[in-house]
Design an enzyme around this catalytic site. Sequence first.
Site, PDB file in Angstrom:
ATOM      1  N   VAL A 120       1.032  -1.204   0.061  1.00  0.00           N
ATOM      2  CA  VAL A 120       0.001  -0.017   0.090  1.00  0.00           C
ATOM      3  C   VAL A 120       0.980   1.058   0.017  1.00  0.00           C
ATOM      4  O   VAL A 120       1.713   1.332   0.865  1.00  0.00           O
ATOM      5  CB  VAL A 120      -0.880   0.144   1.243  1.00  0.00           C
ATOM      6  CG1 VAL A 120      -1.759   1.166   1.200  1.00  0.00           C
ATOM      7  CG2 VAL A 120      -1.768  -1.195   1.349  1.00  0.00           C
ATOM      8  N   GLY A 130      -6.508  11.882   0.178  1.00  0.00           N
ATOM      9  CA  GLY A 130      -7.388  10.590   0.188  1.00  0.00           C
ATOM     10  C   GLY A 130      -7.163   9.427  -0.622  1.00  0.00           C
ATOM     11  O   GLY A 130      -8.040   8.677  -0.769  1.00  0.00           O
ATOM     12  N   GLU A 156       3.974  -0.724   8.932  1.00  0.00           N
ATOM     13  CA  GLU A 156       5.343  -0.284   9.905  1.00  0.00           C
ATOM     14  C   GLU A 156       4.201   0.494  10.903  1.00  0.00           C
ATOM     15  O   GLU A 156       3.262   1.232  10.767  1.00  0.00           O
ATOM     16  CB  GLU A 156       5.812   0.651   9.151  1.00  0.00           C
ATOM     17  CG  GLU A 156       6.807  -0.041   8.115  1.00  0.00           C
ATOM     18  CD  GLU A 156       7.949   0.775   7.186  1.00  0.00           C
ATOM     19  OE1 GLU A 156       8.042   2.151   7.892  1.00  0.00           O
ATOM     20  OE2 GLU A 156       8.191   0.523   6.337  1.00  0.00           O
ATOM     21  N   ARG A 158       4.559   3.519  12.380  1.00  0.00           N
ATOM     22  CA  ARG A 158       4.543   4.595  11.766  1.00  0.00           C
ATOM     23  C   ARG A 158       2.969   5.034  11.056  1.00  0.00           C
ATOM     24  O   ARG A 158       2.556   6.073  11.263  1.00  0.00           O
ATOM     25  CB  ARG A 158       5.488   5.419  11.347  1.00  0.00           C
ATOM     26  CG  ARG A 158       5.883   4.838  10.098  1.00  0.00           C
ATOM     27  CD  ARG A 158       7.017   5.371   9.448  1.00  0.00           C
ATOM     28  NE  ARG A 158       7.415   4.801   8.091  1.00  0.00           N
ATOM     29  CZ  ARG A 158       6.979   5.273   7.188  1.00  0.00           C
ATOM     30  NH1 ARG A 158       6.028   6.073   6.825  1.00  0.00           N
ATOM     31  NH2 ARG A 158       7.415   4.809   6.036  1.00  0.00           N
ATOM     32  N   TYR A 163      -4.783   2.838   9.079  1.00  0.00           N
ATOM     33  CA  TYR A 163      -5.330   1.492   9.024  1.00  0.00           C
ATOM     34  C   TYR A 163      -6.516   1.545   9.758  1.00  0.00           C
ATOM     35  O   TYR A 163      -7.436   1.013   9.567  1.00  0.00           O
ATOM     36  CB  TYR A 163      -4.550   0.382   8.990  1.00  0.00           C
ATOM     37  CG  TYR A 163      -3.471   0.246   7.667  1.00  0.00           C
ATOM     38  CD1 TYR A 163      -3.792  -0.108   6.397  1.00  0.00           C
ATOM     39  CD2 TYR A 163      -2.151   0.633   7.980  1.00  0.00           C
ATOM     40  CE1 TYR A 163      -3.231   0.246   5.298  1.00  0.00           C
ATOM     41  CE2 TYR A 163      -1.190   0.545   6.874  1.00  0.00           C
ATOM     42  CZ  TYR A 163      -1.798   0.278   5.781  1.00  0.00           C
ATOM     43  OH  TYR A 163      -0.962   0.196   4.688  1.00  0.00           O
TER      44      TYR A 163
END
Length: 189
Positions: A120, A130, A156, A158, A163
Site C-alpha cells: 500500500v 485521500g 510499519e 508509524r 489503517y
Amino acid sequence: MILRGIIPTTPLPSLRLKLKPTRNVTASSSQTTVSKFSISDQELESRGFILRRTIPDLDITHLNSVFVAVGFPRRDPDKIRVALENTSSLLWIEYEKTRRPVAFARATGDDVFNAIVWDVVVDPSYQGMGLGKAVMERLIDELLEKGICNIALYSEPRVLGFYRPLGFVADPGGIRGMVYSRKSKNKKL
C-alpha cells in the site's frame, strides 16, 4: 493488521479489520447519489485520477520509484511483474496528466477465505488527498464481495493510524503473528 479474523505472519504490529461501511451522500438538484466510499469514483475522476485494476497499463518503473520514495527497497522489475501476476486483487490510481501510478495496493490469498494486503503506497507528492484511503476502501470492498472475510496486512508502526479508521485492529483477541526468520548459522559469539 487483520480484517475479520486472519492471523498475520509478521513481527510488525498486526491489525484485524472490523468493517463499518462508509456511505457518502451527494445531493444535487436532480438526484441523490449514495457512495460506499469516502471519495466517489466520479470525484476522483474530476480531480484527474483514474482508477485501474489491471497490470498492462501499469508503469512498473514508476511504481518502483514510488516504492522507493515511501521507504521500500528498490525491487527488480521482473520480480515485481511476477508478484503482480500472482496477485488476486489489484487497485491503483493513475494521475491523468502524467499517466503514472500515484497510489497502489494489492492483495494475495486463496480467493476464498484469506487475503493479505501488500504494497500500500501513495506517491509522497500526492499524499494527504485521500488516495490511500480510496484504494484501501475499494480493495477491501472487492475482497469482501468475493466472500473473503479474513484480511490481514503488514504495517510499519508509524502508519498504524492510517489503517485503524478503515476498521483494522491490532492483535485481535490477543492473536499474535509470527514470521519465519533465517538466523545466521555462522554467527560468531
